[in-house]
Design a protein around this motif. Structure first.
Motif, PDB file in Angstrom:
ATOM      1  N   PRO A   1      -8.391  10.367  -3.053  1.00 40.03           N
ATOM      2  CA  PRO A   1      -7.144  10.932  -3.596  1.00 40.03           C
ATOM      3  C   PRO A   1      -5.959  10.047  -3.210  1.00 40.03           C
ATOM      4  CG  PRO A   1      -7.782  12.106  -1.609  1.00 40.03           C
ATOM      5  CD  PRO A   1      -8.875  11.108  -1.883  1.00 40.03           C
ATOM      6  N   ILE A   2      -4.830  10.223  -3.891  1.00 43.25           N
ATOM      7  CA  ILE A   2      -3.667   9.363  -3.595  1.00 43.25           C
ATOM      8  C   ILE A   2      -2.345  10.134  -3.594  1.00 43.25           C
ATOM      9  CG2 ILE A   2      -4.730   7.264  -4.515  1.00 43.25           C
ATOM     10  CD1 ILE A   2      -2.918   7.658  -6.999  1.00 43.25           C
ATOM     11  N   SER A   3      -2.391  11.426  -3.286  1.00 42.34           N
ATOM     12  CA  SER A   3      -1.150  12.202  -3.371  1.00 42.34           C
ATOM     13  C   SER A   3      -0.283  12.113  -2.119  1.00 42.34           C
ATOM     14  CB  SER A   3      -1.460  13.674  -3.658  1.00 42.34           C
ATOM     15  OG  SER A   3      -2.104  14.273  -2.555  1.00 42.34           O
ATOM     16  N   SER A   4      -0.796  11.522  -1.049  1.00 41.55           N
ATOM     17  CA  SER A   4       0.001  11.359   0.174  1.00 41.55           C
ATOM     18  C   SER A   4       0.074   9.889   0.555  1.00 41.55           C
ATOM     19  CB  SER A   4      -0.614  12.148   1.328  1.00 41.55           C
ATOM     20  OG  SER A   4      -1.807  11.535   1.801  1.00 41.55           O
ATOM     21  N   LEU A   5       0.997   9.558   1.428  1.00 39.50           N
ATOM     22  CA  LEU A   5       1.161   8.174   1.893  1.00 39.50           C
ATOM     23  C   LEU A   5      -0.121   7.674   2.535  1.00 39.50           C
ATOM     24  CD1 LEU A   5       3.057   5.738   2.461  1.00 39.50           C
ATOM     25  CD2 LEU A   5       3.589   6.847   4.656  1.00 39.50           C
ATOM     26  N   GLU A   6      -0.697   8.479   3.400  1.00 34.97           N
ATOM     27  CA  GLU A   6      -1.893   8.054   4.123  1.00 34.97           C
ATOM     28  C   GLU A   6      -3.074   7.851   3.176  1.00 34.97           C
ATOM     29  OE1 GLU A   6       1.007   9.867   6.715  1.00 34.97           O
ATOM     30  OE2 GLU A   6       0.024  10.652   4.920  1.00 34.97           O
ATOM     31  N   GLU A   7      -3.188   8.716   2.173  1.00 35.84           N
ATOM     32  CA  GLU A   7      -4.273   8.569   1.209  1.00 35.84           C
ATOM     33  C   GLU A   7      -4.107   7.289   0.401  1.00 35.84           C
ATOM     34  OE1 GLU A   7      -5.202  13.325   0.396  1.00 35.84           O
ATOM     35  OE2 GLU A   7      -3.841  12.212  -0.909  1.00 35.84           O
ATOM     36  N   ALA A   8      -2.875   6.999  -0.016  1.00 34.30           N
ATOM     37  CA  ALA A   8      -2.620   5.783  -0.802  1.00 34.30           C
ATOM     38  C   ALA A   8      -2.859   4.534   0.045  1.00 34.30           C
ATOM     39  CB  ALA A   8      -1.196   5.807  -1.351  1.00 34.30           C
ATOM     40  N   GLN A   9      -2.459   4.566   1.300  1.00 33.96           N
ATOM     41  CA  GLN A   9      -2.679   3.423   2.191  1.00 33.96           C
ATOM     42  C   GLN A   9      -4.166   3.188   2.414  1.00 33.96           C
ATOM     43  OE1 GLN A   9      -0.300   4.787   5.499  1.00 33.96           O
ATOM     44  NE2 GLN A   9       1.442   3.492   4.928  1.00 33.96           N
ATOM     45  N   ARG A  10      -4.893   4.265   2.577  1.00 32.81           N
ATOM     46  CA  ARG A  10      -6.342   4.149   2.759  1.00 32.81           C
ATOM     47  C   ARG A  10      -6.993   3.533   1.527  1.00 32.81           C
ATOM     48  NH1 ARG A  10     -10.598   9.039   2.271  1.00 32.81           N
ATOM     49  NH2 ARG A  10     -12.477   7.979   2.964  1.00 32.81           N
ATOM     50  N   LEU A  11      -6.599   3.988   0.340  1.00 34.23           N
ATOM     51  CA  LEU A  11      -7.175   3.463  -0.891  1.00 34.23           C
ATOM     52  C   LEU A  11      -6.854   1.978  -1.050  1.00 34.23           C
ATOM     53  CD1 LEU A  11      -8.576   3.647  -3.622  1.00 34.23           C
ATOM     54  CD2 LEU A  11      -6.457   4.577  -4.571  1.00 34.23           C
ATOM     55  N   ARG A  12      -5.635   1.591  -0.742  1.00 34.15           N
ATOM     56  CA  ARG A  12      -5.265   0.172  -0.838  1.00 34.15           C
ATOM     57  C   ARG A  12      -6.164  -0.679   0.057  1.00 34.15           C
ATOM     58  NH1 ARG A  12      -2.631  -3.773  -2.537  1.00 34.15           N
ATOM     59  NH2 ARG A  12      -1.630  -5.363  -1.250  1.00 34.15           N
ATOM     60  N   SER A  13      -6.410  -0.191   1.260  1.00 35.09           N
ATOM     61  CA  SER A  13      -7.270  -0.918   2.188  1.00 35.09           C
ATOM     62  C   SER A  13      -8.695  -1.038   1.642  1.00 35.09           C
ATOM     63  CB  SER A  13      -7.283  -0.201   3.543  1.00 35.09           C
ATOM     64  OG  SER A  13      -8.139  -0.847   4.446  1.00 35.09           O
ATOM     65  N   VAL A  14      -9.195   0.039   1.053  1.00 42.74           N
ATOM     66  CA  VAL A  14     -10.536   0.018   0.466  1.00 42.74           C
ATOM     67  C   VAL A  14     -10.617  -1.000  -0.669  1.00 42.74           C
ATOM     68  CG1 VAL A  14     -12.167   1.377  -0.914  1.00 42.74           C
ATOM     69  CG2 VAL A  14     -11.126   2.378   1.129  1.00 42.74           C
ATOM     70  N   LEU A  15      -9.616  -1.002  -1.535  1.00 44.85           N
ATOM     71  CA  LEU A  15      -9.611  -1.915  -2.679  1.00 44.85           C
ATOM     72  C   LEU A  15      -9.549  -3.372  -2.241  1.00 44.85           C
ATOM     73  CD1 LEU A  15      -7.244   0.053  -5.075  1.00 44.85           C
ATOM     74  CD2 LEU A  15      -9.636  -0.515  -5.530  1.00 44.85           C
ATOM     75  N   GLN A  16      -8.898  -3.645  -1.144  1.00 44.96           N
ATOM     76  CA  GLN A  16      -8.801  -5.018  -0.656  1.00 44.96           C
ATOM     77  C   GLN A  16     -10.152  -5.569  -0.222  1.00 44.96           C
ATOM     78  OE1 GLN A  16      -5.777  -4.473   2.377  1.00 44.96           O
ATOM     79  NE2 GLN A  16      -4.136  -5.165   1.022  1.00 44.96           N
ATOM     80  N   ASP A  17     -11.078  -4.669   0.087  1.00 45.95           N
ATOM     81  CA  ASP A  17     -12.410  -5.094   0.521  1.00 45.95           C
ATOM     82  C   ASP A  17     -13.428  -5.107  -0.611  1.00 45.95           C
ATOM     83  OD1 ASP A  17     -11.509  -5.345   3.130  1.00 45.95           O
ATOM     84  OD2 ASP A  17     -12.019  -3.279   3.653  1.00 45.95           O
ATOM     85  N   VAL A  18     -12.962  -4.810  -1.820  1.00 41.02           N
ATOM     86  CA  VAL A  18     -13.861  -4.752  -2.983  1.00 41.02           C
ATOM     87  C   VAL A  18     -13.538  -5.911  -3.928  1.00 41.02           C
ATOM     88  CG1 VAL A  18     -14.512  -3.385  -5.008  1.00 41.02           C
ATOM     89  CG2 VAL A  18     -14.131  -2.260  -2.819  1.00 41.02           C
ATOM     90  N   PRO A  19     -14.531  -6.625  -4.446  1.00 42.67           N
ATOM     91  CA  PRO A  19     -14.271  -7.731  -5.370  1.00 42.67           C
ATOM     92  C   PRO A  19     -13.443  -7.281  -6.575  1.00 42.67           C
ATOM     93  CG  PRO A  19     -16.569  -7.729  -4.694  1.00 42.67           C
ATOM     94  CD  PRO A  19     -15.969  -6.458  -4.176  1.00 42.67           C
ATOM     95  N   GLU A  20     -12.617  -8.174  -7.077  1.00 43.45           N
ATOM     96  CA  GLU A  20     -11.743  -7.847  -8.205  1.00 43.45           C
ATOM     97  C   GLU A  20     -12.541  -7.431  -9.435  1.00 43.45           C
ATOM     98  OE1 GLU A  20      -9.146 -10.663 -10.873  1.00 43.45           O
ATOM     99  OE2 GLU A  20      -8.072 -10.302  -9.006  1.00 43.45           O
ATOM    100  N   SER A  21     -13.736  -7.964  -9.586  1.00 46.98           N
ATOM    101  CA  SER A  21     -14.551  -7.664 -10.764  1.00 46.98           C
ATOM    102  C   SER A  21     -15.291  -6.329 -10.661  1.00 46.98           C
ATOM    103  CB  SER A  21     -15.572  -8.778 -10.989  1.00 46.98           C
ATOM    104  OG  SER A  21     -16.412  -8.916  -9.838  1.00 46.98           O
ATOM    105  N   ALA A  22     -15.281  -5.707  -9.493  1.00 47.66           N
ATOM    106  CA  ALA A  22     -16.023  -4.453  -9.290  1.00 47.66           C
ATOM    107  C   ALA A  22     -15.407  -3.334 -10.117  1.00 47.66           C
ATOM    108  CB  ALA A  22     -16.006  -4.078  -7.810  1.00 47.66           C
TER     109      ALA A  22
END
Length: 399
Positions: free
Chosen positions: A120-141
């Protein structure tokens, strides 16, 4: 000597900050704002945080009056009969008047696997967590965004503009609020960015796994990262404290935003349900609602009868990355009209709409009582009357 009046505001979002600033008009009022974070969160920019174009935070000194005492803590209980609150650090505090501005968060998903494997991304902490996850995933994923409302649309567009492989699952239809003209503009913008938009009943997410989302039609959509943007709910602080709430947990109030449970408690923003008919959860409603609740408290202090809600919402704006957007105009009853601005002009209007709340809060902090809102009549009286007519004994007998 005039006795000092203690007003406590719970929640430092758009509505809470506006209310706190406006309350500083009186020298005999001490205003305390309690918030769990030390910085103001620009919630309408959380999709930008996920994409990396903004950090979505502002220092409170920029938006909050210096005459407001800021306490960084969480309220765990309200004792309305005793006019006290309990804080997470174990202390208690008293109040003469209490403003409930706790906002909203992500609704708990009922879809199997969503709680474990979706973000989810409705809070600051949730959005920060998601950003961190995406940084570890290949762009093509493959990335799947669940939810065809503004949050889902904006998040999908933000990531697609970065080159991500994005699928947007609408569940029903894309942008349910939008006028068909606005919806076409949004669909066109998403198509340009390469977002695969799936709508209709068969696009509804039925289960989430670590590597896919299963749809109602039986299809499985590959997904390395699944983003959940469906539904919002209010915190349960009011209900846990014995105050009356609606089914979504919002504090029930009358049309002056005074709690139906206690006339020293008031509610504003996403956490309020005036007459059981809350306005749309939005920044556009939060700011005038914050002003209105402050005016109600000031009227009570002065021994005057507060006025009822009068504001309305004039538009909905949706960003489609950093270079495109749709500004959807609305009728005074918050239904979309045919008029909209799209493309680069729409993106500029969306950015102005995002920056405007900060300016409005800054101005109110500097000159309390100055805030006003564009739409004065949202047609609430007519809708309330229609609701009353529908539930009247006569209407019930006729049905």
């Amino acid at each position: 000597m005039t006795e000092n009046i203690e007003v406590v505001v719970i929640g430092g979002g758009y509505s809470g900050v506006m209310a706190a600033n406006r309350l500083t008009q009186r020298d005999d009022v001490t205003v305390t704002l309690i918030n769990p974070r030390p910085t103001f969160v620009e919630r309408i920019r959380l999709h930008q945080l996920v994409g990396g174009s903004d950090d979505a935070v502002v220092e409170y000194r920029e938006v909050l009056s210096g005459d407001v005492k800021l306490v960084i803590d969480t309220v765990t209980r309200i004792d309305a009969p005793e006019r006290t609150i309990e804080l997470k650090d174990g202390t208690t505090a008293g109040y003469d008047y209490l403003i409930y501005a706790v906002g909203s968060g992500s609704a708990a998903p009922s879809v199997p696997g969503a709680a474990e494997f979706a973000y989810p991304i409705s809070s600051l902490e949730e959005a920060q967590r998601l950003r961190s996850v995406l940084q570890d995933v290949p762009e093509s994923a493959p990335v799947t965004v669940v939810g065809g409302g503004p949050s889902g649309i904006e998040t999908a567009a933000e990531l697609a503009e970065l080159g991500r492989n994005v699928t947007l699952l609408c569940g029903t239809r894309l942008g349910p609020y939008l006028h068909p003209n606005g919806r076409r503009s949004v669909a066109k913008g998403l198509a340009k960015l390469g977002v695969d938009v799936l709508d209709g009943p068969e696009s509804r997410a039925m289960a989430v796994a670590p590597d896919n989302v299963q749809l109602a039609g039986g299809r499985k959509v590959p997904s390395a990262v699944t983003i959940w943007t469906v539904g919002f709910s209010a915190p349960d602080l009011a209900s846990r404290s014995g105050l009356r709430t609606d089914d979504a947990g919002r504090l029930l109030t009358d049309e002056t935003l005074t709690s139906v449970s206690d006339d020293r408690v008031f509610a504003t923003g996403d956490a309020s349900a005036p007459s059981g008919m809350p306005v749309r959860m939005s920044c556009q409603a939060a700011l005038p609602s914050g002003s209105k609740v402050a005016d109600t408290v000031l009227s009570r202090i002065a021994g005057e009868q507060p006025e009822d809600l009068t504001f309305g919402i004039a538009a909905m704006c949706v960003s489609l990355g950093r270079r495109d957007g749709v500004f959807q105009f609305a009728h005074k009853d918050d239904t979309a009209m045919w008029l909209r601005v799209s493309g680069r002009a729409g993106a500029k209007m969306k950015e102005l709409a995002c920056h405007s709340p900060i300016e409005q809060m800054e101005k109110e902090a500097q000159k309390p009582g100055s805030h006003s809102w564009l739409v004065k009549d949202g047609g609430r009286r007519e809708r309330l009357q229609a609701k009353a007519n529908e539930s009247s004994p006569k209407a019930a007998r006729a049905s």
